[in-house]
Design an enzyme around this catalytic site. Structure first.
Site, PDB file in Angstrom:
ATOM      1  N   SER A  69     -15.430 -11.654   9.598  1.00 24.48           N
ATOM      2  CA  SER A  69     -14.648 -13.062   8.474  1.00 24.48           C
ATOM      3  C   SER A  69     -14.498 -13.910   8.836  1.00 24.48           C
ATOM      4  O   SER A  69     -14.097 -15.008   8.021  1.00 24.48           O
ATOM      5  CB  SER A  69     -13.672 -12.370   8.157  1.00 24.48           C
ATOM      6  OG  SER A  69     -13.320 -10.875   7.551  1.00 24.48           O
ATOM      7  N   VAL A 101      -2.729  -0.277  13.011  1.00 23.98           N
ATOM      8  CA  VAL A 101      -3.300  -1.358  13.650  1.00 23.98           C
ATOM      9  C   VAL A 101      -1.519  -2.709  14.560  1.00 23.98           C
ATOM     10  O   VAL A 101      -1.587  -3.488  15.925  1.00 23.98           O
ATOM     11  CB  VAL A 101      -4.410  -2.716  13.856  1.00 23.98           C
ATOM     12  CG1 VAL A 101      -5.612  -1.067  13.617  1.00 23.98           C
ATOM     13  CG2 VAL A 101      -4.522  -3.330  12.801  1.00 23.98           C
ATOM     14  N   HIS A 124       4.489  -5.967   4.176  1.00 22.16           N
ATOM     15  CA  HIS A 124       4.837  -4.048   3.585  1.00 22.16           C
ATOM     16  C   HIS A 124       5.800  -4.091   4.790  1.00 22.16           C
ATOM     17  O   HIS A 124       5.265  -4.710   6.399  1.00 22.16           O
ATOM     18  CB  HIS A 124       3.749  -3.379   4.019  1.00 22.16           C
ATOM     19  CG  HIS A 124       3.550  -2.076   3.704  1.00 22.16           C
ATOM     20  ND1 HIS A 124       4.812  -1.462   2.947  1.00 22.16           N
ATOM     21  CD2 HIS A 124       3.204  -1.012   4.079  1.00 22.16           C
ATOM     22  CE1 HIS A 124       4.338  -0.074   3.533  1.00 22.16           C
ATOM     23  NE2 HIS A 124       4.544   0.506   3.812  1.00 22.16           N
ATOM     24  N   GLU A 211       3.236   5.199  -4.058  1.00 18.92           N
ATOM     25  CA  GLU A 211       1.355   5.473  -3.279  1.00 18.92           C
ATOM     26  C   GLU A 211       0.922   7.186  -3.461  1.00 18.92           C
ATOM     27  O   GLU A 211       0.041   7.562  -3.347  1.00 18.92           O
ATOM     28  CB  GLU A 211       0.755   4.474  -2.883  1.00 18.92           C
ATOM     29  CG  GLU A 211       1.440   4.659  -0.892  1.00 18.92           C
ATOM     30  CD  GLU A 211       1.340   3.553  -0.062  1.00 18.92           C
ATOM     31  OE1 GLU A 211       0.884   2.272  -0.511  1.00 18.92           O
ATOM     32  OE2 GLU A 211       1.379   3.757   0.567  1.00 18.92           O
ATOM     33  N   GLU A 243     -13.122  11.702 -20.608  1.00 19.59           N
ATOM     34  CA  GLU A 243     -11.473  11.601 -20.969  1.00 19.59           C
ATOM     35  C   GLU A 243     -10.936  11.138 -19.850  1.00 19.59           C
ATOM     36  O   GLU A 243      -9.364  10.958 -20.287  1.00 19.59           O
ATOM     37  CB  GLU A 243     -11.762  13.428 -21.192  1.00 19.59           C
ATOM     38  CG  GLU A 243     -10.898  14.148 -22.986  1.00 19.59           C
ATOM     39  CD  GLU A 243     -10.694  13.089 -23.803  1.00 19.59           C
ATOM     40  OE1 GLU A 243      -9.905  12.526 -24.072  1.00 19.59           O
ATOM     41  OE2 GLU A 243     -11.923  13.112 -24.542  1.00 19.59           O
TER      42      GLU A 243
HETATM   43  P1  NAD Z   1      -7.553  -4.798   5.410  1.00 19.16           P
HETATM   44  O1  NAD Z   1      -8.177  -3.795   5.733  1.00 19.16           O
HETATM   45  O2  NAD Z   1      -8.025  -5.804   3.304  1.00 19.16           O
HETATM   46  O3  NAD Z   1      -7.796  -6.285   6.049  1.00 19.16           O
HETATM   47  C1  NAD Z   1      -7.484  -6.151   7.198  1.00 19.16           C
HETATM   48  C2  NAD Z   1      -8.169  -7.330   7.993  1.00 19.16           C
HETATM   49  O4  NAD Z   1      -7.594  -7.299   9.474  1.00 19.16           O
HETATM   50  C3  NAD Z   1      -9.467  -7.609   8.515  1.00 19.16           C
HETATM   51  O5  NAD Z   1      -9.519  -8.991   8.746  1.00 19.16           O
HETATM   52  C4  NAD Z   1      -9.804  -6.996   9.301  1.00 19.16           C
HETATM   53  O6  NAD Z   1     -11.203  -6.966   9.378  1.00 19.16           O
HETATM   54  C5  NAD Z   1      -8.790  -7.093  10.564  1.00 19.16           C
HETATM   55  N1  NAD Z   1      -8.606  -5.757  11.533  1.00 19.16           N
HETATM   56  C6  NAD Z   1      -8.560  -5.019  11.180  1.00 19.16           C
HETATM   57  N2  NAD Z   1      -8.363  -3.855  12.404  1.00 19.16           N
HETATM   58  C7  NAD Z   1      -8.013  -5.267  13.367  1.00 19.16           C
HETATM   59  C8  NAD Z   1      -7.749  -5.116  15.036  1.00 19.16           C
HETATM   60  N3  NAD Z   1      -7.857  -3.842  15.226  1.00 19.16           N
HETATM   61  N4  NAD Z   1      -7.557  -6.708  14.905  1.00 19.16           N
HETATM   62  C9  NAD Z   1      -7.148  -7.596  14.829  1.00 19.16           C
HETATM   63  N5  NAD Z   1      -8.009  -7.528  12.683  1.00 19.16           N
HETATM   64  C10 NAD Z   1      -8.380  -5.926  12.598  1.00 19.16           C
HETATM   65  O7  NAD Z   1      -6.014  -5.263   4.755  1.00 19.16           O
HETATM   66  P2  NAD Z   1      -4.503  -5.703   4.377  1.00 19.16           P
HETATM   67  O8  NAD Z   1      -5.449  -4.363   2.074  1.00 19.16           O
HETATM   68  O9  NAD Z   1      -5.017  -6.376   2.789  1.00 19.16           O
HETATM   69  O10 NAD Z   1      -2.980  -4.684   4.379  1.00 19.16           O
HETATM   70  C11 NAD Z   1      -2.517  -6.314   5.433  1.00 19.16           C
HETATM   71  C12 NAD Z   1      -1.621  -5.777   4.548  1.00 19.16           C
HETATM   72  O11 NAD Z   1      -0.734  -5.933   3.837  1.00 19.16           O
HETATM   73  C13 NAD Z   1      -1.081  -4.490   5.149  1.00 19.16           C
HETATM   74  O12 NAD Z   1       0.575  -4.398   5.567  1.00 19.16           O
HETATM   75  C14 NAD Z   1      -0.591  -3.506   3.910  1.00 19.16           C
HETATM   76  O13 NAD Z   1       0.519  -3.350   4.220  1.00 19.16           O
HETATM   77  C15 NAD Z   1      -0.128  -5.462   3.147  1.00 19.16           C
HETATM   78  N6  NAD Z   1      -0.488  -5.104   1.756  1.00 19.16           N
HETATM   79  C16 NAD Z   1      -1.154  -4.493   1.437  1.00 19.16           C
HETATM   80  C17 NAD Z   1      -2.035  -4.346  -0.147  1.00 19.16           C
HETATM   81  C18 NAD Z   1      -2.504  -4.090  -0.539  1.00 19.16           C
HETATM   82  O14 NAD Z   1      -2.968  -4.241  -1.813  1.00 19.16           O
HETATM   83  N7  NAD Z   1      -4.039  -4.212  -0.231  1.00 19.16           N
HETATM   84  C19 NAD Z   1      -0.821  -5.048  -1.424  1.00 19.16           C
HETATM   85  C20 NAD Z   1       0.699  -5.341  -0.126  1.00 19.16           C
HETATM   86  C21 NAD Z   1       0.597  -5.499   0.645  1.00 19.16           C
HETATM   87 MG    MG Z   2       1.234   0.948   0.253  1.00 19.57          MG
HETATM   88 MG    MG Z   3      -8.205  11.379 -27.036  1.00 17.14          MG
END
Ligand code: NAD
Ligand code: MG
Ligand code: MG
Length: 348
Positions: A69, A101, A124, A211, A243
């Site tokens: 990224s 992580v 979160h 969820e 369906e």
């Molecule tokens: P994601 O998996 O889309 O992105 C994670 C990022 O972290 C990526 O850039 C990845 O390269 C990097 N990464 C992964 N492992 C790593 C490591 N060991 N060291 C360094 N970088 C690392 O995550 P997300 O879905 O955006 O979630 C991030 C936070 O947001 C979480 O706490 C999640 O609960 C929260 N959240 C997510 C959503 C959603 O819809 N996705 C909604 C609300 C809150």
């Molecule tokens: Mg959730």
């Molecule tokens: Mg019907």
């Protein structure tokens, strides 16, 4: 609900915010503006970083040097730094890495960069609520959790609206954690949609329950079970797919816009009668007891311990279940049918 007028973006940008923003309040030091480090550039990370930058906030993105990224973030006009450097440079560190992580990355690369008076943020509550991350005293700890996936957080911001969100404060060392969290929520567009104040505990427990029981676990199994029931009875799998899976969106859109009664107004009387008389036989007292059991496992920390242990063990059974579920008949039937649906947006 809190909206744009309840938040002062100037606490982050250093500018005097618009009228009615309460811009004369807040600590004098905040008037200089804050540097926000966005750690991770995934679903939430890219949206928070770009929205904050567009809102006039000084943003740096913390990524591993080998991260795919990194190039994308720089091309989008963002300053990309190694994790440790991003955390040290910033006044506010928002951790947008996968929850599993957080502990490891926080301890190894972020903790040293978080100074007294800084703010540590999450989208979160999991890692704070279950003790995976233990921030030092003297640091603000807050949450801004958009109630939608990152791509929507970005898209709606660009369209001038915003995904609603939650804010919470776990530790208020500065006395200004709430105002800063609200300013951040404004910077990513959440206060346009409306923000609810909650606690880390309430957000974590309700999010996990939703969820597991309804949105992901419950719904996926409901779709799967319906599909298999029809196919096992000899019906065409393509018919069963339409369906039991495809039409879910049409019904959910109605529920989302008008509530359950509004949805029932739009469907046929036959469908509505079948709904009242059959639905509670599928989701019966047994299902509700299972829901309470699942909620209890979340509240006691049992689910969190299980998921943390799964990660320590290298996600072996997690990856196996992912592969198994991706190889079911409904997935193959759906992939073929969706390849002809030109109206689908497959960009995310
Ligand atoms: P994601 O998996 O889309 O992105 C994670 C990022 O972290 C990526 O850039 C990845 O390269 C990097 N990464 C992964 N492992 C790593 C490591 N060991 N060291 C360094 N970088 C690392 O995550 P997300 O879905 O955006 O979630 C991030 C936070 O947001 C979480 O706490 C999640 O609960 C929260 N959240 C997510 C959503 C959603 O819809 N996705 C909604 C609300 C809150
Ligand atoms: Mg959730
Ligand atoms: Mg019907």
């Amino acid at each position: 609900m809190l909206y744009d007028n309840d938040a002062d973006l100037g606490l982050l940008t250093g500018d005097v915010d618009g009228p009615g923003s309460g811009a004369t309040g807040g600590p004098a030091s905040a008037r200089g503006g804050k540097t926000v480090a966005i750690i991770g550039y995934g679903s939430q990370g890219h949206a928070h970083a770009l929205n904050l930058k567009d809102s006039g906030v000084q943003v740096v993105v913390g990524l591993r040097p080998e991260s795919a990224s990194a190039q994308q973030a720089s091309e989008q006009g963002l300053t990309v730094l190694p994790l440790t450097e991003a955390a040290s440079r910033a006044d506010i560190v928002m951790i947008l890495l996968p929850d599993e992580v957080h502990r490891e990355v926080y301890e190894r690369e972020l903790a040293d960069g978080i100074a007294q008076g800084n703010m540590l943020m999450f989208a979160h509550g999991f890692s704070i609520h279950y003790g995976e991350v233990t921030p030092p005293e003297g640091v603000d700890v807050a949450m801004v959790a958009p109630k939608g996936p990152g791509h929507l957080v970005r898209r709606q911001f660009l369209e001038g609206s915003g995904v609603p969100g939650l804010i919470a404060v776990a530790q208020d060392a500065s006395g200004h954690a709430r105002e800063l969290a609200l300013a951040y929520a404004k910077g990513i567009g959440c206060t346009r949609g409306g923000v609810i104040e909650t606690s880390f505990r309430e957000e974590t427990e309700t999010d996990l329950f939703g969820e597991q029981a309804v949105l992901c676990g419950g719904l996926s199994e409901l779709i799967q079970a319906g599909f298999e029931t029809l196919v096992d009875a000899g019906y065409d799998p393509q018919m069963a797919y339409f369906e039991c899976l495809h039409e879910v969106k049409l019904i959910v859109d109605l529920i989302y816009e008008k509530g359950l009664a509004g949805m029932r107004y739009s469907i046929s009387n036959t469908a509505e009668y079948g709904d009242y008389t059959r639905g509670a036989r599928v989701i019966d007292a047994h299902t509700r007891a299972k829901m309470r059991e699942i909620l209890q496992e979340i509240r006691s920390g049992e689910f969190a311990r299980e998921w943390i242990a799964e990660n320590r063990a290298g996600q072996e059974s997690f990856k196996r279940m992912r592969a198994e579920q991706a190889a079911t008949q409904i997935e193959a039937v759906g992939a073929e049918l969706r390849s002809h649906m030109d109206f689908l947006d497959s960009s995310f």
